[in-house]
Design a protein around this motif. Structure first.
Motif, PDB file in Angstrom:
ATOM      1  N   ILE A 220      -0.845 -10.753   9.881  1.00  0.00           N
ATOM      2  CA  ILE A 220      -1.652 -10.476   8.694  1.00  0.00           C
ATOM      3  C   ILE A 220      -1.609  -8.990   8.354  1.00  0.00           C
ATOM      4  N   HIS A 221      -1.554  -8.130   9.379  1.00  0.00           N
ATOM      5  CA  HIS A 221      -1.418  -6.706   9.157  1.00  0.00           C
ATOM      6  C   HIS A 221      -0.127  -6.403   8.399  1.00  0.00           C
ATOM      7  N   LEU A 222       0.965  -7.077   8.810  1.00  0.00           N
ATOM      8  CA  LEU A 222       2.238  -6.888   8.111  1.00  0.00           C
ATOM      9  C   LEU A 222       2.124  -7.326   6.663  1.00  0.00           C
ATOM     10  N   MET A 223       1.426  -8.439   6.432  1.00  0.00           N
ATOM     11  CA  MET A 223       1.323  -8.945   5.072  1.00  0.00           C
ATOM     12  C   MET A 223       0.450  -8.061   4.198  1.00  0.00           C
ATOM     13  N   LEU A 224      -0.607  -7.452   4.771  1.00  0.00           N
ATOM     14  CA  LEU A 224      -1.482  -6.612   3.959  1.00  0.00           C
ATOM     15  C   LEU A 224      -0.805  -5.303   3.585  1.00  0.00           C
ATOM     16  N   ALA A 225       0.052  -4.771   4.479  1.00  0.00           N
ATOM     17  CA  ALA A 225       0.610  -3.444   4.211  1.00  0.00           C
ATOM     18  C   ALA A 225       1.823  -3.508   3.310  1.00  0.00           C
ATOM     19  N   PHE A 226       2.633  -4.568   3.423  1.00  0.00           N
ATOM     20  CA  PHE A 226       3.889  -4.593   2.679  1.00  0.00           C
ATOM     21  C   PHE A 226       3.876  -5.566   1.517  1.00  0.00           C
ATOM     22  N   GLY A 227       2.737  -6.136   1.160  1.00  0.00           N
ATOM     23  CA  GLY A 227       2.740  -7.146   0.123  1.00  0.00           C
ATOM     24  C   GLY A 227       3.115  -8.485   0.725  1.00  0.00           C
ATOM     25  N   LYS A 228       2.851  -9.554  -0.009  1.00  0.00           N
ATOM     26  CA  LYS A 228       2.995 -10.854   0.641  1.00  0.00           C
ATOM     27  C   LYS A 228       4.431 -11.331   0.699  1.00  0.00           C
TER      28      LYS A 228
ATOM     29  N   MET B  62       0.827  -1.203   0.000  1.00  0.00           N
ATOM     30  CA  MET B  62       0.000   0.000   0.000  1.00  0.00           C
ATOM     31  C   MET B  62       0.865   1.258   0.000  1.00  0.00           C
ATOM     32  N   SER B  63       0.244   2.406   0.286  1.00  0.00           N
ATOM     33  CA  SER B  63       0.940   3.679   0.141  1.00  0.00           C
ATOM     34  C   SER B  63       1.920   3.899   1.284  1.00  0.00           C
ATOM     35  N   LEU B  64       2.619   5.025   1.248  1.00  0.00           N
ATOM     36  CA  LEU B  64       3.694   5.269   2.202  1.00  0.00           C
ATOM     37  C   LEU B  64       3.167   5.534   3.596  1.00  0.00           C
ATOM     38  N   ILE B  65       1.989   6.187   3.694  1.00  0.00           N
ATOM     39  CA  ILE B  65       1.443   6.490   5.018  1.00  0.00           C
ATOM     40  C   ILE B  65       1.122   5.191   5.752  1.00  0.00           C
ATOM     41  N   VAL B  66       0.495   4.228   5.027  1.00  0.00           N
ATOM     42  CA  VAL B  66       0.121   2.964   5.658  1.00  0.00           C
ATOM     43  C   VAL B  66       1.370   2.222   6.112  1.00  0.00           C
ATOM     44  N   LYS B  67       2.439   2.269   5.299  1.00  0.00           N
ATOM     45  CA  LYS B  67       3.655   1.534   5.672  1.00  0.00           C
ATOM     46  C   LYS B  67       4.300   2.132   6.913  1.00  0.00           C
ATOM     47  N   THR B  68       4.300   3.463   7.042  1.00  0.00           N
ATOM     48  CA  THR B  68       4.923   4.075   8.216  1.00  0.00           C
ATOM     49  C   THR B  68       4.158   3.740   9.480  1.00  0.00           C
ATOM     50  N   ILE B  69       2.828   3.854   9.430  1.00  0.00           N
ATOM     51  CA  ILE B  69       2.028   3.556  10.614  1.00  0.00           C
ATOM     52  C   ILE B  69       2.176   2.081  10.983  1.00  0.00           C
TER      53      ILE B  69
ATOM     54  N   LEU C 111       5.220   1.405  12.973  1.00  0.00           N
ATOM     55  CA  LEU C 111       5.189   1.862  14.357  1.00  0.00           C
ATOM     56  C   LEU C 111       4.327   0.975  15.236  1.00  0.00           C
ATOM     57  N   THR C 112       3.232   0.407  14.708  1.00  0.00           N
ATOM     58  CA  THR C 112       2.259  -0.216  15.600  1.00  0.00           C
ATOM     59  C   THR C 112       2.263  -1.728  15.611  1.00  0.00           C
ATOM     60  N   VAL C 113       2.940  -2.401  14.654  1.00  0.00           N
ATOM     61  CA  VAL C 113       2.746  -3.842  14.587  1.00  0.00           C
ATOM     62  C   VAL C 113       3.423  -4.567  15.743  1.00  0.00           C
TER      63      VAL C 113
END
Lengths: 179, 149, 112
Positions: free
Chosen positions: B54-62, B9-16, B19-21
């Motif tokens: 799963i959050h990590l996989m959705l944000a950064f690709g599989k 996904m986009s850069l904002i989603v990757k940064t957040i 921080l939170t995972v």
């Protein structure tokens, strides 16, 4: 009082989820039913269930969206549509009538007959040492049922891996050989 | 962390997500360990641990997770969790019957109390969490094959 | 009493979705709604007016709690419902790849 409002909202969201033509909107409707159910568990003083229902609902939505496409099928009035609809509505009406007659025999809402549970409440802390009584019931007094549930989860994971195999497995092995 | 701008996904989603995972994983482990003192337990904690991966996989690709944890490793770990639960049950034979709670009961409201219940919670959370992660990995890897056809 | 009846009305909405819809994903959604209504019915059976959550705290009454036994059964049922839904969705994905459609009337008529 709040429970009546929550249940009416759930019935309305369920009717929307089943009748809407777009598949993505009906998945959103099912999500609304699940979140209202989590709120109902909180009103009914069951915090364990509210936490579990919330996270399981989120995972169920992710898996459901994976399989939806953006088109629904148009309504086709062909064959015995009138007879089928009347038979279904008639069956539901008879079912609800008998359910109303049977539900009058239950103890009224708010005054349960807790004959078996009195023993669990009084001796729970003494015999197990756990302060969360629901955990002491599922992991000490009734641990055999938890073993059965772990078996069901295991069987479903094996079933999904067996169904979704086929060409996928060969591609992974080819990629591992290339590296 | 793989930083390819084409996948995920986009850069904002990757940064957040960065921080939170870790905090989500820590919260899941807290709910599992305090299962006998406050609401939660093994099932809810295991699902939260699976949701962090799963959050990590959705944000950064599989590629970020599927290259490190294959389905074979996930199903082996899940079997270890199930065998641990059975082992705790068979340990009750030392006391007299199946599933007997034989360790020290301790004082209430402490972390190390209630006998075998915290160990059972850890075994159940391992089984449920890794099992759900294996289901999601199987669904995602198949999508790769469907797009390449 | 009306709360139990509304729960069964929610069950009937899900049942209508399973019996009368042609799209396979709508049938799976109807099955999910049936599971939610049954879990709610079980927890409604154990509620006590002015009760407490079934967690011991220091210096509070014990005999005032709501019933923890239906809550233990429903906790197991919620996770099993998720596993069954995941298995159904994976079978539906395989059907879509083989036949190209989610319509159940067309799946019956294609042979081989």
């Amino acid at each position: 009082m709040e429970l009546h409002i929550l249940l009416l909202f759930m019935i309305f969201a369920a009717i929307v989820a089943i009748e809407v033509k777009d598949l993505l909107s009906s998945v959103v409707g099912v999500g609304a039913v699940g979140f209202a159910l989590c709120l109902a568990f909180l009103v009914l003083k069951a915090p364990d269930l509210a936490i579990t229902q919330l996270v399981v609902e989120i995972l169920c939505l992710i898996i459901l969206i994976r399989a939806t496409i953006k088109k629904d099928l148009p309504l086709v009035i062909a064959g015995r549509w009138v007879f089928n609809t009347i038979a279904t509505v008639g069956f539901i009406a008879v079912f609800l009538f008998f359910a109303y007659v049977a539900l009058k025999e239950l103890p009224s809402f708010g005054n349960p007959t807790m004959r078996v549970v009195k023993m669990y409440l009084q001796e729970g802390l003494g015999k197990t040492g756990a302060t969360n009584l629901v955990t002491s019931v599922i992991l000490d007094f009734r641990a055999y049922d938890t073993l059965g549930e772990a078996t069901v989860l295991f069987a479903s994971v094996i079933g999904i891996m067996a169904v979704l195999r086929g060409k996928g497995r060969k591609k992974i092995e080819e990629r591992e050989d290339d590296r | 962390m793989i930083d390819n701008p084409n996948t995920g996904m986009s850069l904002i989603v990757k940064t957040i997500t960065r921080l939170t995972v870790g905090l989500i994983l820590l919260f899941g482990i807290y709910i599992v360990l305090h299962g006998h003192l406050s609401p939660g337990g093994g099932f809810a904690g295991g699902v939260i641990i699976a949701l962090s991966f799963i959050h990590l996989m959705l944000a950064f690709g599989k590629e970020a997770v599927a290259s490190k944890i294959s389905t074979r490793l996930a199903s082996n770990l899940e079997s270890i969790g199930a065998l641990m639960f059975l082992g705790i049950a068979l340990m009750g034979f030392f006391g007299g019957s199946f599933f007997l709670n034989i360790l020290n009961k301790g004082l209430p409201f402490n972390l190390f109390s209630a006998g075998t219940i915290p160990l059972s919670n850890i075994a159940i959370s391992l089984k449920v969490g890794i099992g759900l992660l294996a289901i999601f990995l199987a669904l995602v890897i198949l999508e790769n094959v469907k797009k390449e056809k | 009493m009306t709360l139990y009846f509304l729960c069964l009305v929610l069950f009937c909405v899900g049942l209508y979705g399973v019996l009368r819809k042609r799209n396979l994903v709508k049938i799976i959604i109807g099955l999910g709604i049936i599971e939610y209504s049954m879990n709610l019915f079980f927890v409604l059976l154990g509620y006590r007016f002015h009760g407490r959550a079934p967690i011991d705290a220091q210096g509070q009454d014990i005999l005032n709690m709501v019933d923890p036994l239906p809550q233990a059964l429903v906790l197991t049922s919620i996770v099993i419902g998720l596993a069954v839904t995941a298995l159904l969705i994976s079978i539906a994905i395989k059907i879509y790849e083989k036949y190209g459609t989610f319509d159940i009337t067309k799946i019956k008529r294609l042979k081989g």
